[in-house]
Design an enzyme around this catalytic site. Sequence first.
Site, PDB file in Angstrom:
ATOM      1  N   LYS A 288       0.844  -1.199   0.000  1.00  0.00           N
ATOM      2  CA  LYS A 288       0.000   0.000   0.000  1.00  0.00           C
ATOM      3  C   LYS A 288       0.879   1.249   0.000  1.00  0.00           C
ATOM      4  O   LYS A 288       0.626   2.190  -0.746  1.00  0.00           O
ATOM      5  CB  LYS A 288      -0.921   0.003   1.224  1.00  0.00           C
ATOM      6  CG  LYS A 288      -2.083  -0.980   1.098  1.00  0.00           C
ATOM      7  CD  LYS A 288      -2.831  -1.151   2.419  1.00  0.00           C
ATOM      8  CE  LYS A 288      -3.831  -2.296   2.308  1.00  0.00           C
ATOM      9  NZ  LYS A 288      -4.429  -2.670   3.597  1.00  0.00           N
TER      10      LYS A 288
ATOM     11  N   GLN B 238      -4.523  -1.512   9.823  1.00  0.00           N
ATOM     12  CA  GLN B 238      -4.431  -2.811   9.150  1.00  0.00           C
ATOM     13  C   GLN B 238      -5.038  -3.909  10.022  1.00  0.00           C
ATOM     14  O   GLN B 238      -4.726  -4.020  11.205  1.00  0.00           O
ATOM     15  CB  GLN B 238      -2.955  -3.120   8.833  1.00  0.00           C
ATOM     16  CG  GLN B 238      -2.728  -4.418   8.102  1.00  0.00           C
ATOM     17  CD  GLN B 238      -3.326  -4.413   6.687  1.00  0.00           C
ATOM     18  OE1 GLN B 238      -3.238  -3.437   5.953  1.00  0.00           O
ATOM     19  NE2 GLN B 238      -3.978  -5.512   6.321  1.00  0.00           N
TER      20      GLN B 238
ATOM     21  N   ASP C 294     -10.894   3.416   4.504  1.00  0.00           N
ATOM     22  CA  ASP C 294     -11.418   2.044   4.358  1.00  0.00           C
ATOM     23  C   ASP C 294     -12.941   2.026   4.399  1.00  0.00           C
ATOM     24  O   ASP C 294     -13.555   0.987   4.154  1.00  0.00           O
ATOM     25  CB  ASP C 294     -10.877   1.154   5.498  1.00  0.00           C
ATOM     26  CG  ASP C 294      -9.728   0.265   5.042  1.00  0.00           C
ATOM     27  OD1 ASP C 294      -9.526   0.153   3.815  1.00  0.00           O
ATOM     28  OD2 ASP C 294      -9.056  -0.313   5.906  1.00  0.00           O
TER      29      ASP C 294
END
Length: 293
Positions: free
Chosen positions: A54, A98, A121
């Site tokens: 990422k 994460q 997200d």
Amino acid sequence: MTAEIIDGKNIAGELRGRIAEAVAVLARDYEVTPGLAVVLVGEDPASQVYVRNKGLAIKKAGMRSVEHHLPETTSQEAVASLVRELNEDDSVDGILVQMPLPEHIDPMQVINEISPNKDVDGLTEINAGRLMLDEDGLVPCTPQGCILLAKTVTPNLSGLNAVVVGRSILVGKPLSMLLLAENCTVTIAHSRTKNLPELCRSADILCAAVGRPELIKGDWVKDGSVVIDVGINRVFEGDKSRLVGDVEFEMARMRAGAITPVPGGVGPMTIACLLRNTTLAAARRRNLPVIAI
Ligand code: NAD
């Protein structure tokens, strides 16, 4: 009939190109460089690879990436406190925690600490609510990627029967809401659904987000339909292994009109949509126009 293969790698590459252009415009016209902060807790090897990938993709698109790597034993309050600091940091436009977190940490409590306008997200209660209410917000990356892929072959999804197999918070549920927003007639199937084969055969758009290798058989696929396979499953044959989706690809492609492969379908779109959300978050936070991405 053999299905058109929806080339997620290529489509994600084009999207990343458009994002890089938008980022260049933000820098040139407004002196803004979008920044993503990624919080990783613990030593999970797969998570470390995801976080590194990422970060690389963010930098390649001209954005800033900051990683916060905390030890496995970090307390819930310490993770929450870091997230609150990042909320206040004006150089940070997107915050991503994460998953999975170590067992002693409640993931939803941490996620809900993220400022909804930096929640790239799209997992906070506020953004989940915005999606339910048809309000603008940040949308989870994988479901957004599925919609963008489906629209490359069927730009107008209105009125189509969509079946989503899987009802997770990360994929199935938000994907169902996005399909509804496209005016599809949506059915959500799950592990307790009866007559799954029959239901799948009614789908003009069949989305599989289950995590069971080749659960969806080729003859469950309606002729000419669009099949979006989110599943990523590693299967072992002797001492070799390979990735397969939730759909029996070789059989399904004989019936579908278009289908995503695994790998190279939905997967590459997830990171591209993370870059997209970070760019959108940077522009929206400052009320700046952003070129269409
Ligand atoms: P999950 O385990 O949270 O949810 C799976 C869902 O499938 C559940 O809602 C369950 O009810 C349903 N299900 C289980 N068995 C079933 C059955 N026999 N019949 C019908 N439904 C059944 O999984 P998830 O996080 O939604 O992920 C699903 C898959 O997508 C996994 O393979 C995951 O690796 C993959 N994934 C891929 C990406 C990507 O970037 N491509 C991103 C996220 C998840």
